[in-house]
Design an enzyme around this catalytic site. Structure first.
Site: not given
Ligand code: NVA
Ligand code: CP
Length: 306
Positions: A132, A221, A261, A102, A289, A129
């Site tokens: 997800q 989101d 998500c 990540r 997930r 992502h």
């Molecule tokens: N769009 C959000 C998703 C978090 C799971 C982010 O990138 O922070």
């Molecule tokens: N939806 C998701 O990826 O959640 P986290 O940021 O908690 O991993």
């Protein structure tokens, strides 16, 4: 060797297999049946951004497959002290069998993958992502059957989730109604990484209510994704009308689902009555997930089974 860096890295046939395999893996998990297909394999998880779901689902999932995990963050590894990503990839991939990352820019995960001896999975970047959306599609199918020909309404930021929904629609034959505030729209070149796509896979709407009309699934989101925190105040103003509320759900199909998500901000991108209401499947979505990622890790390491 395959990597999973964006949704369009796999074919529709591969998704058909993965979704079927995830169903079996979930059934076995629910029935307390041991499923150690990745015994003695190690997953390295690298987090340059915070996480709850991704961390727990990959970690628990890998243990349930009989393997083990190594958890690294920017703060507690040399990644935070500017060791080149290429060197980190060379080293980590000599000691582990699979890597989940990540991070911020997609270019970082691509550079890691280019120097990795083992498959690399995108656990969220600024651009995509894929894990997800794989879980979201699995969840939709569980509740409503095939997603082919269906309409997904995306209300909110033209972000990593929105880009990945577009790739999925293009690949799996459904449509996305996209409504974003002006200035926060989708960048098509970026969404499809410059690859060819069917222009009919999505449609833009300036009014989020119009986007929700007739939708089979309404999803949103956070207004401010990780890495964009300094824009928070400006975004709060720009996104004020992009809150999924009961009026939006009322114009969607009667049996429309709501997904997010997570993490969610009730009163910002979604009303509490919607996310905590009867059409919301967010807890199944979060749980799934783990099941889809178990299928994904298995597929990347040992190929199709059964
Ligand atoms: N769009 C959000 C998703 C978090 C799971 C982010 O990138 O922070
Ligand atoms: N939806 C998701 O990826 O959640 P986290 O940021 O908690 O991993």
């Amino acid at each position: 060797m395959k990597h999973y860096l964006q949704f369009q890295d796999f074919t529709a046939d591969e998704y058909e297999y993965l979704l079927k395999r995830a169903t079996l893996i979930k059934q076995k998990f629910k029935g307390y049946v041991t499923h150690h297909t990745l015994a003695d394999r190690t997953l390295a998880m690298i987090f340059e951004k915070a996480s709850t779901r991704t961390r727990v689902s990959f970690e628990a999932g890998m243990y349930q497959l009989g393997g083990s995990v190594v958890h690294l963050t920017t703060g507690d590894s040399q990644l935070g002290r500017a060791e080149p990503i290429e060197d980190s990839a060379r080293v980590i991939s000599r000691m582990t069998d699979l890597v989940m990352i990540r991070t911020f820019g997609q270019d970082k995960i691509e550079r890691f993958a280019a120097h990795s001896r083992v498959p690399v999975i995108n656990g969220l970047t600024n651009e995509f992502h894929p894990c997800q959306i794989l879980a979201d599609i699995f969840t939709f199918i569980e509740h409503r059957g095939s997603i082919q020909g269906k309409t997904v309404a995306w209300v909110g930021d033209g972000n990593n989730m929105a880009n990945t929904w577009l790739q999925a629609a293009n690949l799996l034959g459904f449509k996305v109604h996209v409504s974003t505030p002006s200035g926060y729209g989708i960048d098509e070149q970026l969404a499809f990484s410059g690859r060819a796509y069917d222009k009919g896979c999505y449609q833009l709407f300036s009014d989020p209510h119009e986007a929700c009309k007739g939708a089979d699934l309404v999803t949103t989101d956070v207004w401010t994704s990780m890495g964009y925190e300094e824009e928070n105040e400006k975004r709060k103003k720009a996104f004020a009308e992009w809150c999924v509320d009961l009026d939006m759900m009322a114009v969607a199909k009667k049996d429309a689902l709501f997904m997010h998500c997570l993490p969610a901000h009730r009163g910002e991108e979604v009303q509490a009555e919607v996310i905590d209401g009867p059409q919301s499947v967010v807890w199944d979505e979060a749980e799934n997930r783990m099941h889809v990622q178990k299928a994904l890790m298995e597929y990347l390491l040992i190929g199709k089974q059964g």
